[in-house]
Write a protein that holds these residues in place. Sequence first.
Motif, short mmCIF file in Angstrom:
data_model
loop_
_atom_site.label_atom_id
_atom_site.label_comp_id
_atom_site.label_asym_id
_atom_site.label_seq_id
_atom_site.Cartn_x
_atom_site.Cartn_y
_atom_site.Cartn_z
N GLY A 234 43.21 41.80 46.46
CA GLY A 234 44.43 42.25 47.12
C GLY A 234 45.36 43.08 46.26
N LEU A 235 44.88 43.51 45.09
CA LEU A 235 45.73 44.35 44.25
C LEU A 235 45.90 45.74 44.86
N LEU A 236 44.94 46.14 45.67
CA LEU A 236 45.01 47.39 46.43
C LEU A 236 44.68 47.08 47.88
N SER A 237 45.14 47.93 48.77
CA SER A 237 44.85 47.72 50.19
C SER A 237 43.40 48.07 50.49
N SER A 238 42.90 47.57 51.60
CA SER A 238 41.53 47.91 52.03
C SER A 238 41.38 49.41 52.24
N GLN A 239 42.42 50.05 52.73
CA GLN A 239 42.39 51.49 52.94
C GLN A 239 42.26 52.24 51.61
N GLU A 240 42.99 51.79 50.59
CA GLU A 240 42.91 52.44 49.27
C GLU A 240 41.53 52.26 48.64
N ILE A 241 40.99 51.08 48.77
CA ILE A 241 39.65 50.83 48.22
C ILE A 241 38.61 51.67 48.96
N ALA A 242 38.73 51.76 50.28
CA ALA A 242 37.81 52.58 51.06
C ALA A 242 37.91 54.05 50.65
N VAL B 276 38.66 55.24 47.69
CA VAL B 276 37.98 55.40 46.40
C VAL B 276 36.47 55.45 46.60
N PHE B 277 35.93 54.51 47.36
CA PHE B 277 34.49 54.47 47.57
C PHE B 277 34.00 55.68 48.36
N SER B 278 34.77 56.14 49.30
CA SER B 278 34.40 57.32 50.07
C SER B 278 34.25 58.54 49.17
N VAL C 49 42.23 58.23 41.92
CA VAL C 49 41.63 56.97 41.44
C VAL C 49 42.41 56.44 40.25
N TRP C 50 42.78 57.34 39.33
CA TRP C 50 43.57 56.94 38.16
C TRP C 50 44.88 56.28 38.60
N ASP C 51 45.56 56.93 39.55
CA ASP C 51 46.84 56.41 40.03
C ASP C 51 46.68 55.04 40.69
N LEU C 52 45.63 54.88 41.48
CA LEU C 52 45.39 53.59 42.15
C LEU C 52 45.06 52.50 41.12
N ALA D 271 46.14 52.41 38.11
CA ALA D 271 47.41 52.10 37.44
C ALA D 271 48.26 51.16 38.30
N VAL D 272 48.28 51.37 39.60
CA VAL D 272 49.02 50.49 40.52
C VAL D 272 48.43 49.08 40.45
N ALA D 273 47.12 48.99 40.54
CA ALA D 273 46.46 47.67 40.50
C ALA D 273 46.74 46.97 39.17
N ALA D 274 46.68 47.71 38.08
CA ALA D 274 46.94 47.12 36.76
C ALA D 274 48.37 46.63 36.66
N GLN D 275 49.33 47.39 37.16
CA GLN D 275 50.72 46.96 37.12
C GLN D 275 50.94 45.70 37.95
N ARG D 276 50.29 45.62 39.09
CA ARG D 276 50.41 44.42 39.92
C ARG D 276 49.81 43.21 39.22
N ALA D 277 48.66 43.41 38.57
CA ALA D 277 48.02 42.31 37.84
C ALA D 277 48.90 41.87 36.66
N LEU D 278 49.45 42.83 35.94
CA LEU D 278 50.31 42.49 34.80
C LEU D 278 51.57 41.75 35.25
N LEU D 279 52.13 42.14 36.38
CA LEU D 279 53.28 41.42 36.91
C LEU D 279 52.90 39.96 37.20
N ALA D 280 51.74 39.77 37.80
CA ALA D 280 51.28 38.40 38.11
C ALA D 280 51.11 37.60 36.82
N PHE D 281 50.53 38.21 35.79
CA PHE D 281 50.37 37.50 34.51
C PHE D 281 51.73 37.21 33.88
N GLY D 282 52.65 38.16 33.98
CA GLY D 282 53.99 37.94 33.44
C GLY D 282 54.69 36.77 34.10
N VAL D 283 54.54 36.67 35.42
CA VAL D 283 55.13 35.55 36.16
C VAL D 283 54.42 34.25 35.74
#
Length: 134
Positions: A24-32, A34-36, A107-110, A112-124
């Motif tokens: 859930g770090l990225l939406s299903s649409q964003e993942i689709a 990337v794969f597309s 892809v790079w931007d997405l 980065a978004v996923a990494a920031q969300r994961a880091l926020l979760a680890f910070g919490v």
Amino acid sequence: ARQQEVGKQLYEILTNHGFVYAFGLLSSQEIAEVFSGSRGFFSPSTDRSALPRLTPATNVGYGALGNEALNARRAGDIKEAFNLRKETLTDGTLNFQEGFPSYCQRVWDLCAVAAQRALLAFGVALGLHEPEIF
């Protein structure tokens, strides 16, 4: 409150199991999306001989099937990859295929978004006073 609860659960998982699967770090649409885009690049019709080769000196370029072996005692890994660095998004390295530079930037931007969300979760989970700066 929800963020704190997720952080508490993450802390519990990491201290008791040492491994977590992030979903859930990225939406299903964003993942689709990337794969597309990668389907076109890795399709059988792509002329792989025209791609810039992955080199140890830069760690940028196309790595063919079996080109890398993460375990030196085993045969090469059964994967293809195109490694890039942030500077390759704008230095002309990716201009061998139309639309590829903008796809890589997306892809790079997405990532980065996923990494920031994961880091926020680890910070919490770590109970940092300001987890968003982690």
